[in-house]
Design a protein around this motif. Structure first.
Motif, PDB file in Angstrom:
ATOM      1  N   PHE A   1      93.121  57.849  89.799  1.00  0.00           N
ATOM      2  CA  PHE A   1      92.383  58.300  90.974  1.00  0.00           C
ATOM      3  C   PHE A   1      91.298  57.280  91.266  1.00  0.00           C
ATOM      4  O   PHE A   1      90.929  56.483  90.408  1.00  0.00           O
ATOM      5  CB  PHE A   1      91.770  59.700  90.746  1.00  0.00           C
ATOM      6  CG  PHE A   1      90.615  59.699  89.784  1.00  0.00           C
ATOM      7  CD1 PHE A   1      89.307  59.699  90.258  1.00  0.00           C
ATOM      8  CD2 PHE A   1      90.814  59.698  88.418  1.00  0.00           C
ATOM      9  CE1 PHE A   1      88.233  59.703  89.384  1.00  0.00           C
ATOM     10  CE2 PHE A   1      89.755  59.700  87.544  1.00  0.00           C
ATOM     11  CZ  PHE A   1      88.461  59.698  88.017  1.00  0.00           C
TER      12      PHE A   1
ATOM     13  N   CYS B   1      87.408  56.818  92.192  1.00  0.00           N
ATOM     14  CA  CYS B   1      86.131  57.533  92.184  1.00  0.00           C
ATOM     15  C   CYS B   1      85.458  57.366  93.547  1.00  0.00           C
ATOM     16  O   CYS B   1      85.384  56.258  94.084  1.00  0.00           O
ATOM     17  CB  CYS B   1      85.228  57.010  91.073  1.00  0.00           C
ATOM     18  SG  CYS B   1      83.604  57.798  91.035  1.00  0.00           S
ATOM     19  N   TYR B   2      84.954  58.450  94.073  1.00  0.00           N
ATOM     20  CA  TYR B   2      84.321  58.456  95.392  1.00  0.00           C
ATOM     21  C   TYR B   2      82.933  57.820  95.358  1.00  0.00           C
ATOM     22  O   TYR B   2      82.413  57.409  96.369  1.00  0.00           O
ATOM     23  CB  TYR B   2      84.237  59.895  95.889  1.00  0.00           C
ATOM     24  CG  TYR B   2      83.905  60.032  97.353  1.00  0.00           C
ATOM     25  CD1 TYR B   2      84.840  59.703  98.326  1.00  0.00           C
ATOM     26  CD2 TYR B   2      82.667  60.489  97.762  1.00  0.00           C
ATOM     27  CE1 TYR B   2      84.546  59.831  99.669  1.00  0.00           C
ATOM     28  CE2 TYR B   2      82.360  60.620  99.107  1.00  0.00           C
ATOM     29  CZ  TYR B   2      83.310  60.292 100.046  1.00  0.00           C
ATOM     30  OH  TYR B   2      83.009  60.418 101.386  1.00  0.00           O
TER      31      TYR B   2
ATOM     32  N   ARG C   1      93.338  59.567  85.019  1.00  0.00           N
ATOM     33  CA  ARG C   1      93.058  60.997  85.234  1.00  0.00           C
ATOM     34  C   ARG C   1      92.251  61.613  84.092  1.00  0.00           C
ATOM     35  O   ARG C   1      91.553  62.602  84.287  1.00  0.00           O
ATOM     36  CB  ARG C   1      94.358  61.786  85.387  1.00  0.00           C
ATOM     37  CG  ARG C   1      95.006  61.597  86.715  1.00  0.00           C
ATOM     38  CD  ARG C   1      94.408  62.553  87.709  1.00  0.00           C
ATOM     39  NE  ARG C   1      94.955  62.255  89.032  1.00  0.00           N
ATOM     40  CZ  ARG C   1      94.363  62.579  90.144  1.00  0.00           C
ATOM     41  NH1 ARG C   1      93.215  63.201  90.130  1.00  0.00           N
ATOM     42  NH2 ARG C   1      94.905  62.278  91.293  1.00  0.00           N
TER      43      ARG C   1
ATOM     44  N   LEU D   1      88.581  61.972  84.950  1.00  0.00           N
ATOM     45  CA  LEU D   1      88.229  62.787  86.100  1.00  0.00           C
ATOM     46  C   LEU D   1      87.254  63.879  85.681  1.00  0.00           C
ATOM     47  O   LEU D   1      87.532  64.688  84.803  1.00  0.00           O
ATOM     48  CB  LEU D   1      89.489  63.415  86.707  1.00  0.00           C
ATOM     49  CG  LEU D   1      89.304  64.306  87.931  1.00  0.00           C
ATOM     50  CD1 LEU D   1      88.752  63.496  89.100  1.00  0.00           C
ATOM     51  CD2 LEU D   1      90.618  64.954  88.310  1.00  0.00           C
TER      52      LEU D   1
ATOM     53  N   ARG E   1      85.172  65.675  88.254  1.00  0.00           N
ATOM     54  CA  ARG E   1      85.056  66.686  89.304  1.00  0.00           C
ATOM     55  C   ARG E   1      85.900  66.260  90.492  1.00  0.00           C
ATOM     56  O   ARG E   1      85.915  65.090  90.877  1.00  0.00           O
ATOM     57  CB  ARG E   1      83.588  66.808  89.716  1.00  0.00           C
ATOM     58  CG  ARG E   1      83.332  67.802  90.824  1.00  0.00           C
ATOM     59  CD  ARG E   1      81.852  68.069  91.034  1.00  0.00           C
ATOM     60  NE  ARG E   1      81.039  66.863  91.067  1.00  0.00           N
ATOM     61  CZ  ARG E   1      80.404  66.425  92.150  1.00  0.00           C
ATOM     62  NH1 ARG E   1      80.488  67.073  93.280  1.00  0.00           N
ATOM     63  NH2 ARG E   1      79.669  65.327  92.095  1.00  0.00           N
ATOM     64  N   GLU E   2      86.563  67.230  91.084  1.00  0.00           N
ATOM     65  CA  GLU E   2      87.353  66.992  92.284  1.00  0.00           C
ATOM     66  C   GLU E   2      87.101  68.167  93.229  1.00  0.00           C
ATOM     67  O   GLU E   2      87.380  69.307  92.908  1.00  0.00           O
ATOM     68  CB  GLU E   2      88.844  66.889  91.941  1.00  0.00           C
ATOM     69  CG  GLU E   2      89.706  66.506  93.098  1.00  0.00           C
ATOM     70  CD  GLU E   2      91.143  66.256  92.669  1.00  0.00           C
ATOM     71  OE1 GLU E   2      91.834  65.568  93.421  1.00  0.00           O
ATOM     72  OE2 GLU E   2      91.558  66.727  91.615  1.00  0.00           O
TER      73      GLU E   2
ATOM     74  N   SER F   1      86.994  62.651  94.560  1.00  0.00           N
ATOM     75  CA  SER F   1      87.086  62.761  93.108  1.00  0.00           C
ATOM     76  C   SER F   1      85.996  61.908  92.488  1.00  0.00           C
ATOM     77  O   SER F   1      85.700  60.812  92.973  1.00  0.00           O
ATOM     78  CB  SER F   1      88.447  62.277  92.628  1.00  0.00           C
ATOM     79  OG  SER F   1      89.476  62.993  93.257  1.00  0.00           O
ATOM     80  N   TYR F   2      85.403  62.385  91.389  1.00  0.00           N
ATOM     81  CA  TYR F   2      84.320  61.675  90.714  1.00  0.00           C
ATOM     82  C   TYR F   2      84.674  61.464  89.264  1.00  0.00           C
ATOM     83  O   TYR F   2      85.187  62.380  88.602  1.00  0.00           O
ATOM     84  CB  TYR F   2      83.011  62.449  90.814  1.00  0.00           C
ATOM     85  CG  TYR F   2      82.512  62.587  92.233  1.00  0.00           C
ATOM     86  CD1 TYR F   2      81.702  61.614  92.797  1.00  0.00           C
ATOM     87  CD2 TYR F   2      82.848  63.684  93.008  1.00  0.00           C
ATOM     88  CE1 TYR F   2      81.261  61.733  94.101  1.00  0.00           C
ATOM     89  CE2 TYR F   2      82.405  63.819  94.319  1.00  0.00           C
ATOM     90  CZ  TYR F   2      81.615  62.826  94.850  1.00  0.00           C
ATOM     91  OH  TYR F   2      81.175  62.929  96.136  1.00  0.00           O
ATOM     92  N   CYS F   3      84.385  60.272  88.745  1.00  0.00           N
ATOM     93  CA  CYS F   3      84.657  59.981  87.348  1.00  0.00           C
ATOM     94  C   CYS F   3      83.545  60.564  86.469  1.00  0.00           C
ATOM     95  O   CYS F   3      82.489  60.972  86.954  1.00  0.00           O
ATOM     96  CB  CYS F   3      84.793  58.479  87.123  1.00  0.00           C
ATOM     97  SG  CYS F   3      83.294  57.522  87.347  1.00  0.00           S
TER      98      CYS F   3
END
Length: 100
Positions: free
Chosen positions: A71, A73-74, A82, A85, A87-88, A93-95
């Motif tokens: 994913f 990260c935002y 994954r 990860l 929080r989504e 999605s945030y690492c």
């Protein structure tokens, strides 16, 4: 008494003249060396190295698409696995490093 505000004050005029004399008497580099330095700086801007070599190589990078178990990260915009990860929420999605 009327004052002429456009006229330069005498103390300012004297300091300007002294500054000009100081600059003229200083051991500044001559105009030719200054022009040579500016030409060297322009050459560096045109893709030349300090030795005068022309750089014409292109950087070729193989782009690998994001895998199904990864994913982006935002917050830091890094592609992570994954397992990192944290929080989504509705798309972003945030690492674990950015969420902490």
């Amino acid at each position: 008494m009327a004052a002429d505000y456009g006229k330069v004050r005498s103390d300012v005029k004297e300091s300007q003249e002294r500054s000009l004399e100081d600059l003229q008497s200083a051991n500044a580099s001559d105009a030719r060396s200054l022009i040579a330095e500016l030409d060297e700086a322009d050459a560096l801007d045109d893709g030349l190295t300090p030795g005068g070599e022309i750089i014409s190589d292109e950087l070729i990078v193989q782009v690998i698409p994001q895998a199904a178990d990864e994913f982006t990260c935002y917050s830091c915009f890094l592609v992570r696995h994954r397992s990192q990860l944290a929080r989504e929420s509705n798309g972003p999605s945030y690492c674990s490093e950015c969420d902490g």
